[in-house]
Design a protein around this motif. Structure first.
Motif, PDB file in Angstrom:
ATOM      1  N   VAL A  10      13.501  -7.259  -0.541  1.00 35.17           N
ATOM      2  CA  VAL A  10      12.005  -6.563  -0.701  1.00 35.17           C
ATOM      3  C   VAL A  10      11.617  -5.836  -2.224  1.00 35.17           C
ATOM      4  O   VAL A  10      12.624  -4.332  -1.846  1.00 35.17           O
ATOM      5  CB  VAL A  10      11.282  -6.605   0.904  1.00 35.17           C
ATOM      6  N   CYS A  11      10.588  -5.703  -2.865  1.00 35.53           N
ATOM      7  CA  CYS A  11       9.683  -5.048  -3.688  1.00 35.53           C
ATOM      8  C   CYS A  11       8.836  -4.761  -3.342  1.00 35.53           C
ATOM      9  O   CYS A  11       7.579  -5.530  -3.159  1.00 35.53           O
ATOM     10  CB  CYS A  11       9.665  -5.138  -4.903  1.00 35.53           C
ATOM     11  N   LEU A  12       8.359  -3.029  -2.670  1.00 41.35           N
ATOM     12  CA  LEU A  12       6.616  -3.273  -2.243  1.00 41.35           C
ATOM     13  C   LEU A  12       6.362  -2.179  -3.634  1.00 41.35           C
ATOM     14  O   LEU A  12       6.329  -1.396  -3.984  1.00 41.35           O
ATOM     15  CB  LEU A  12       7.359  -1.285  -1.162  1.00 41.35           C
ATOM     16  N   ILE A  13       5.155  -3.359  -3.438  1.00 42.06           N
ATOM     17  CA  ILE A  13       4.537  -2.990  -4.952  1.00 42.06           C
ATOM     18  C   ILE A  13       3.418  -2.549  -4.494  1.00 42.06           C
ATOM     19  O   ILE A  13       2.627  -2.995  -3.748  1.00 42.06           O
ATOM     20  CB  ILE A  13       4.149  -4.033  -5.294  1.00 42.06           C
ATOM     21  N   GLY A  14       2.482  -1.081  -5.385  1.00 43.97           N
ATOM     22  CA  GLY A  14       1.207  -0.934  -5.504  1.00 43.97           C
ATOM     23  C   GLY A  14      -0.129  -1.746  -5.999  1.00 43.97           C
ATOM     24  O   GLY A  14       1.067  -1.652  -7.753  1.00 43.97           O
ATOM     25  N   ALA A  15      -0.479  -2.099  -5.544  1.00 47.81           N
ATOM     26  CA  ALA A  15      -1.969  -3.120  -6.259  1.00 47.81           C
ATOM     27  C   ALA A  15      -2.757  -2.514  -6.888  1.00 47.81           C
ATOM     28  O   ALA A  15      -3.163  -2.455  -7.587  1.00 47.81           O
ATOM     29  CB  ALA A  15      -2.067  -3.951  -5.696  1.00 47.81           C
ATOM     30  N   GLY A  16      -2.646  -0.352  -6.909  1.00 45.22           N
ATOM     31  CA  GLY A  16      -3.422  -0.339  -7.374  1.00 45.22           C
ATOM     32  C   GLY A  16      -4.731  -0.339  -6.076  1.00 45.22           C
ATOM     33  O   GLY A  16      -5.095  -1.200  -5.525  1.00 45.22           O
TER      34      GLY A  16
END
Ligand SMILES: C[S@@+](CC[C@H](N)C(=O)[O-])C[C@H]1O[C@@H](n2cnc3c(N)ncnc32)[C@H](O)[C@@H]1O
Length: 267
Positions: free
Chosen positions: A7-13
């Motif tokens: 799982v990649c915890l990604i900040g979308a901004g």
């Protein structure tokens, strides 16, 4: 798929796709499944492969949010079935994003977790408006606080330490409690004339800015009827925005007439 995925915890901004990091973009493009929140813009979601499964777990209007336990279970199930999961969250996943709760659950099951930091709403708002979060002589620090408690519990922040004129205060999720927040800060000595900017949908074409003072921000926010998400920036740095009213507030009556709502140039 059989091997355990990740799982990649990604900040979308905060919304503008140009604020996505290169790492976030790569992780998104490599994903087999995308699990996303309400604050993730459609333009960013469109960057995922067409073949990736898309699963919305945000709070839709008039619907209850998906409980965090269910989101944790969904992420785990996908990864255990071999998916490379992009967990897309608005702003930064580790700032009021519950990313750490999801990571703790996944790592307890032996599922690999990777991170891509995102530009948090405060930084997006600062860049969009030219309101710095710190500035020599005006603010020697910045604090991010939540204006909301789980299950509408009491907002028991450390008001005495927050009422510091030398620190910029950024309030996330504060619309419903802005009257209490302003009152508590003033009760601890922060002047009612302290500048405040409320910004809705920062960095998107729907961005709206409201300028006011601490003593006026609650009624002004109510009157402006800003659409979520809304962030409050409280402190002297707000005056550095080019949109700030040219004449300083002199009294409470005058603040009423000097409140300005400006739509962003990129609207
Ligand atoms: C659950 S918090 C998520 C914060 C997010 N993780 C971040 O780093 O920005 C949601 C709150 O963030 C703020 N927010 C997020 N995106 C925003 C935007 N584009 N404009 C204004 N406020 C925003 C609002 O205060 C909103 O209620």
């Amino acid at each position: 798929m059989s091997r355990t995925g990740k799982v990649c915890l990604i900040g979308a901004g905060p919304g503008d796709p140009e604020l996505l990091t290169l790492r976030a973009l790569r992780m998104l493009q490599e994903a087999d499944a995308v699990v996303y929140d309400r604050l993730v813009s459609p333009e960013i979601l469109a960057l995922a492969p067409d073949t990736a499964r898309r699963l919305f777990v945000g709070k839709a209007p008039k619907h209850h949010p998906v409980p965090q336990d269910e989101i944790n279970a969904l992420l785990a199930e996908l990864a255990l079935n071999g998916y490379s999961v992009a967990r897309l969250k608005g702003g930064d996943p580790l700032i009021f994003g519950r990313g750490s709760e999801e990571a703790a659950h996944l790592t307890s099951l032996g599922i690999p977790v990777e991170y891509a930091p995102g530009i948090t709403a405060a930084q997006g708002a600062a860049a969009a408006t030219g309101v710095p979060l710190t500035h020599r002589g005006l603010a020697s620090g910045v604090r991010y606080v939540t204006g909301h408690r789980q299950a509408d519990g009491v907002l028991d922040l450390d008001w005495a330490s927050l009422a510091d004129p030398d620190t910029t205060l950024v309030v996330y999720m504060g619309v419903a409690n802005i009257a209490q927040i302003a009152m508590c800060l003033m009760a601890e000595g922060l002047p009612g004339s302290t500048p405040v900017m409320a910004i809705a949908n920062a960095t998107t074409p729907r961005e709206t800015r409201l300028f006011s003072s601490l003593e006026r921000i609650a009624p002004d926010t109510c009157a402006a009827n800003l659409s979520a998400p809304v962030l409050f920036v409280i402190g002297r740095v707000v005056k550095l925005c080019a949109d700030w009213p040219a004449v300083e507030f002199l009294s409470s009556e005058e603040t009423e007439t000097r409140t300005v709502i400006a739509r962003a140039a990129h609207a």
